[in-house]
Design a protein around this motif. Structure first.
Motif, mmCIF file in Angstrom:
data_model
loop_
_atom_site.group_PDB
_atom_site.id
_atom_site.type_symbol
_atom_site.label_atom_id
_atom_site.label_comp_id
_atom_site.label_asym_id
_atom_site.label_seq_id
_atom_site.Cartn_x
_atom_site.Cartn_y
_atom_site.Cartn_z
ATOM 1 N N ASP A 191 -6.114 0.102 -2.889
ATOM 2 C CA ASP A 191 -5.324 -0.950 -3.539
ATOM 3 C C ASP A 191 -4.161 -0.309 -4.273
ATOM 4 O O ASP A 191 -4.320 0.199 -5.390
ATOM 5 C CB ASP A 191 -6.184 -1.745 -4.517
ATOM 6 N N PRO A 192 -2.949 -0.329 -3.704
ATOM 7 C CA PRO A 192 -1.800 0.343 -4.334
ATOM 8 C C PRO A 192 -1.269 -0.363 -5.571
ATOM 9 O O PRO A 192 -0.398 0.170 -6.256
ATOM 10 C CB PRO A 192 -0.753 0.366 -3.226
ATOM 11 N N THR A 193 -1.778 -1.561 -5.903
ATOM 12 C CA THR A 193 -1.286 -2.279 -7.080
ATOM 13 C C THR A 193 -1.982 -1.844 -8.366
ATOM 14 O O THR A 193 -1.546 -2.222 -9.459
ATOM 15 C CB THR A 193 -1.462 -3.800 -6.911
ATOM 16 N N VAL A 194 -3.070 -1.076 -8.242
ATOM 17 C CA VAL A 194 -3.782 -0.566 -9.415
ATOM 18 C C VAL A 194 -4.135 0.894 -9.156
ATOM 19 O O VAL A 194 -4.102 1.362 -8.023
ATOM 20 C CB VAL A 194 -5.079 -1.371 -9.691
ATOM 21 N N LYS A 195 -4.484 1.618 -10.205
ATOM 22 C CA LYS A 195 -5.039 2.956 -10.005
ATOM 23 C C LYS A 195 -6.474 2.766 -9.516
ATOM 24 O O LYS A 195 -7.392 2.551 -10.297
ATOM 25 C CB LYS A 195 -4.951 3.779 -11.295
ATOM 26 N N ASP A 196 -6.635 2.838 -8.198
ATOM 27 C CA ASP A 196 -7.872 2.369 -7.563
ATOM 28 C C ASP A 196 -9.012 3.373 -7.589
ATOM 29 O O ASP A 196 -10.150 3.044 -7.211
ATOM 30 C CB ASP A 196 -7.603 1.916 -6.121
ATOM 31 N N GLY A 197 -8.764 4.611 -8.011
ATOM 32 C CA GLY A 197 -9.830 5.607 -8.060
ATOM 33 C C GLY A 197 -10.334 6.031 -6.700
ATOM 34 O O GLY A 197 -11.350 6.737 -6.599
ATOM 35 N N ARG A 198 -9.647 5.635 -5.643
ATOM 36 C CA ARG A 198 -10.038 6.056 -4.290
ATOM 37 C C ARG A 198 -9.552 7.496 -4.113
ATOM 38 O O ARG A 198 -8.394 7.753 -3.834
ATOM 39 C CB ARG A 198 -9.433 5.120 -3.251
ATOM 40 N N ARG A 199 -10.475 8.415 -4.234
ATOM 41 C CA ARG A 199 -10.174 9.824 -4.429
ATOM 42 C C ARG A 199 -10.423 10.636 -3.152
ATOM 43 O O ARG A 199 -11.325 10.336 -2.370
ATOM 44 C CB ARG A 199 -11.059 10.358 -5.566
ATOM 45 N N ALA A 200 -9.623 11.675 -2.982
ATOM 46 C CA ALA A 200 -9.893 12.689 -1.973
ATOM 47 C C ALA A 200 -10.307 13.962 -2.706
ATOM 48 O O ALA A 200 -9.534 14.514 -3.493
ATOM 49 C CB ALA A 200 -8.669 12.943 -1.105
ATOM 50 N N ALA A 201 -11.525 14.410 -2.478
ATOM 51 C CA ALA A 201 -12.092 15.545 -3.218
ATOM 52 C C ALA A 201 -11.752 16.861 -2.547
ATOM 53 O O ALA A 201 -12.610 17.597 -2.068
ATOM 54 C CB ALA A 201 -13.597 15.371 -3.360
ATOM 55 N N VAL A 202 -10.464 17.148 -2.498
ATOM 56 C CA VAL A 202 -9.977 18.427 -1.981
ATOM 57 C C VAL A 202 -9.232 19.124 -3.105
ATOM 58 O O VAL A 202 -9.145 18.629 -4.218
ATOM 59 C CB VAL A 202 -9.062 18.220 -0.755
#
Length: 489
Positions: free
Chosen positions: A392-403
């Motif tokens: 969701d680009p309208t909020v800081k969605d916390g969809r993380r890439a753990a690299v």
């Protein structure tokens, strides 16, 4: 022979801050001469090259309706309020606490009123849908990042409006007049010397307001103060900000203000033929949809967190990170799913630097990166994404890439053909170091005393920004402190 002019106020620099000072002085019945280094077709300072975004406090859309240009999308639009506490906190966060607290307080408390005042004089503002909002699945629009308002017509419209208002008020605008030094008599600044082609001009005045920008257009000053490699940065805006009037101020005893070792710099089209001071494309040469994809260097490696925050809080420092990469070049990588979400005005501009391929390996070959290296980077990134959280680009969605480095938000897999690579380098906007002043723009000497007759505003005013800045706060500061300087000139 030297032409001598006499006026109440002389303003040096015809950008947003300079014109705002002009309006404030003219409103008080003062006679004003404006000296602009550029000819009429090159005028407007850095302001001409901006998108016109201006950061102000407000209580949401209902608070803005009375003075913004109406838009048919308003009924399906959400504009979150942006408070003084948020504005102040954003400045403190991105500058790591190095912002001057007194200047900050003035900016935060007066930015909205300054824009309303300019609107009352004839400047036009609107909601910036194409830059600061995303369309959601239900057809509504949600604004984000605290930056919602901008000029109609962007920077070009901003300068056109400013110029019309100034001329209607009887201001004497002198184009192609490059100020070179200050005139001081008995400890007071009483005027400016300037060059107009082969002619010399002397403008005598009760007050001199300096709004002539920083030193970002001088390769030698960039290298001296910002460090080695900065001489290679591309100048986004006016070629005339050579630091002349900063040096003139220092020569008469003005104190330095702000951070002379950092600047505003962005990701900028690396390979378009005319990618400096481009009057036609102006701000369209920026590449600011990077939070949606990944950025790799010429070795095929990621080197920063693209999703650390909304782009408004990271874009002004990420140009510096690209300057540090091999060849001072990097590539923004997107796939077919992400491509439609990129800013149309920037990523669909004519002559854009882009390569497209059906596989990551083919894309790597086209941009001169080892295919195995880029493929490994993309695969590791894709495999590390927390796919349990919605994108969701309208909020800081916390969809993380753990690299390493991580991508903290908006991690979307790069997996759908075709793939896109946009070449970017470092584009410098303005330098953060300038002259020191009080909160009304009176230039101070090393002992903290005001230099009589001399005021400063705009990018020449040091102290507000360091290392980074919140998007839109530069134009806001020009309005606020230009108005303050013009009100006492």
């Amino acid at each position: 022979m030297t032409e001598v002019l006499t006026t109440d106020v002389v303003v040096v620099g015809g950008g947003n801050a300079g014109f705002t000072a002009v309006h404030a002085a003219a409103e008080r019945g003062r006679s004003v001469v404006l000296l602009e280094a550029g000819a009429a077709d090159m005028a407007g300072g850095n302001s001409f090259y901006t998108a016109g975004a201006t950061r102000i406090t407000h209580d949401g859309l209902e608070d803005l309706r009375a003075w913004l240009e109406p838009d048919e999308r308003w009924d399906s639009t959400i504009v979150p309020p942006y408070s003084a506490d948020e504005y102040r906190a954003d400045l403190e966060k991105v500058t790591e606490g190095r912002n001057d607290p007194e200047l900050t307080e003035v900016l935060v408390s007066e930015a909205a009123d300054a824009l309303k005042w300019l609107h009352s004089k004839g400047l036009k503002y609107r909601l910036m849908y194409e830059r600061q909002a995303y369309s959601r699945a239900d057809g509504s629009y949600l604004f984000w990042g605290g930056l919602h308002v901008g000029n109609v017509g962007g920077g070009e419209g901003l300068i056109a409006d400013h110029t019309r208002v100034a001329l209607d008020a009887g201001v004497d605008i002198r184009y192609a007049h490059r100020a070179t030094e200050l005139i001081v008599e008995d400890g007071r600044v009483v005027g400016v010397r300037a060059e107009h082609g082969s002619e010399r001009v002397e403008v005598r005045a009760e007050s001199v307001v300096l709004t002539a920008g920083g030193f970002e257009s001088s390769a030698s000053m960039r290298e001296e103060h910002l460090g080695a490699g900065w001489e290679n940065a591309k100048v986004r805006g006016t070629p005339y900000n050579q630091g002349d009037m900063i040096r003139a101020g220092l020569e008469i005893g003005a104190a330095r203000g702000g951070d002379w070792n950092s600047c505003h710099s962005v990701q900028w089209d690396a390979f378009t033929a005319q990618n400096e001071s481009n009057r036609e494309l102006t701000n369209r040469l920026t590449r600011q949809s990077y939070p949606l994809g990944i950025i790799v260097n010429r070795e095929g490696e990621r080197f920063l967190d693209e999703g650390a925050d909304f782009r408004n809080y990271t874009y002004a420092k990420y140009g510096r990170e690209i300057l540090r990469q091999p060849g001072s070049v990097a590539y923004q990588i997107f796939d077919a799913e992400l491509r439609p979400q990129l800013r149309t005005e920037e990523y669909d501009m004519p002559g854009i630097s882009v390569e497209v391929a059906d596989t990551i390996e083919e894309l790597a070959v086209k941009i001169g990166i080892d295919p195995a290296a880029l493929s490994t980077t993309v695969r590791n990134f894709n495999d590390s994404i927390d796919r349990g959280k919605p994108f969701d680009p309208t909020v800081k969605d916390g969809r993380r890439a753990a690299v390493e480095p991580p991508k903290s938000n908006w991690a979307a897999a790069i997996e759908t053909s075709p793939f896109y690579a946009f070449g970017v380098t470092c584009g410098i906007t303005f330098t953060f170091g300038g002259l020191k002043s009080d909160t009304s723009g009176r230039v101070l000497d090393e002992q903290g005393n005001a230099i009589p007759g001399l005021l400063v505003a705009g990018e020449m005013l040091g102290g507000l920004f360091s290392n980074n800045y919140p998007g839109g706060s530069g134009l806001a500061a020009g309005c606020v402190f230009g108005r303050r300087a013009g009100s006492i000139a």
